[in-house]
Design a protein around this motif. Structure first.
Motif, PDB file in Angstrom:
ATOM      1  N   GLN A  42       0.836  -1.212   0.000  1.00 55.53           N
ATOM      2  CA  GLN A  42       0.000   0.000   0.000  1.00 55.53           C
ATOM      3  C   GLN A  42       0.865   1.254   0.000  1.00 55.53           C
ATOM      4  N   ILE A 110      -5.191   6.559  -1.891  1.00 57.71           N
ATOM      5  CA  ILE A 110      -4.621   5.311  -1.368  1.00 57.71           C
ATOM      6  C   ILE A 110      -4.513   4.338  -2.533  1.00 57.71           C
ATOM      7  N   MET A 112      -3.428   0.543  -3.566  1.00 54.78           N
ATOM      8  CA  MET A 112      -3.243  -0.775  -2.964  1.00 54.78           C
ATOM      9  C   MET A 112      -3.040  -1.798  -4.065  1.00 54.78           C
TER      10      MET A 112
END
Length: 280
Positions: A42, A110, A112
């Motif tokens: 991540q 974010i 991931m």
């Protein structure tokens, strides 16, 4: 079916329970191997304002307001088929997601990346981070934004070691265990019921044959029933207007060999049987 009956059935067929538990364990191990552990890497990136907005010697973190919309646009553009095919080819187990961090008020994304190996997850994360600035630049160039007003990206955090995630594997193992236990319990009780029913069938058939033999009629012929009708007679010694009383009916005769009924005795006008002696 009560719980006590269920437990008694499992106790009677305990060897099938043991076999079922072994099969359940084998099924769980197979599910563990078929569903591998996923590794997740991540990273968090932040959209930075342009140099014209910050100014000379300004602090970009003080001018983050209004960039949340640009973050949403970039997250959507990163899921384009051309970009996703380049990062995660079709048919592979590689996955990646780009979403805006809704837990903060700033324009933070974010990223991931997921793969079945740790190195694969890290490689996918690096490829996604390399593509994000290019996509953001193309979006601004397509609307004719001047170079001094272009929004930039800054990496806030980035994993260097992918973390294992066993949710998918644990879910598969639990499902296999539940299915195996259910088949063991209900299969054993079904087998126990079939065995008990087969043991009872000979006794039931024997009882039915005995009852049928007892219920069959005897071969001897039924004796005919001979009845004699009631005869009304008058009493000779009484007056003519005396009330008449019936003679009791003769008892029903049963005989295995039919005989001719004897002729009834005759009476004269006075009501005295002919066979009785007359007085002078």
């Amino acid at each position: 079916m009560y719980l006590s009956d269920l437990l008694r059935g499992l106790g009677r067929r305990w060897y099938f329970v043991v076999l079922g538990l072994l099969a359940t364990a084998a099924l769980s191990v197979g599910a563990m191997r078929l569903v591998p552990v996923d590794y997740v890497a991540q990273s968090s990136v932040l959209l930075l304002p342009s140099s014209s907005t910050v100014g000379t010697g300004g602090n970009p973190y003080l001018a983050l307001g209004g960039l949340q919309g640009a973050a949403d646009v970039l997250a959507r553009a990163m899921t384009d088929d051309t970009i996703s095919t380049h990062i995660a080819p079709q048919g592979s187990k590689v996955k990646y997601t780009v979403t805006r961090d809704t837990t903060t008020n700033g324009p933070m994304l974010i990223i991931m990346a997921t793969d079945v190996t740790s190195d694969g997850a890290l490689s996918t994360l690096n490829a996604t981070l390399a593509q994000a600035p290019n996509v953001l630049r193309q979006l601004q160039s397509s609307v004719g934004a001047p170079s001094n007003t272009l929004i930039g990206l800054g990496t806030i955090t980035q994993d260097t070691i992918a973390q294992p995630e066993i949710k998918s594997q644990l879910r598969a193992v639990i499902l296999a265990g539940v299915v195996g236990l259910a088949l063991t319990v209900f299969g054993t009780n079904l087998l126990d019921a079939l065995v008990i029913r087969r043991k009872r069938e000979p006794r039931t058939s024997e009882a039915v044959s005995t009852a049928r033999s007892d219920a069959e009629p005897s071969a001897e012929p039924m004796a005919p029933v001979v009845t004699t009708p009631t005869r009304w007679h008058t009493i000779a010694a009484g007056p003519q207007d005396a009330p008449r009383e019936p003679f009791p009916a003769r008892a029903t005769l049963r005989s295995t060999s039919p005989e001719r009924s004897r002729p009834s005795s005759t009476t004269d006008e006075a009501g005295i049987p002919a066979s009785a002696p007359r007085g002078d």
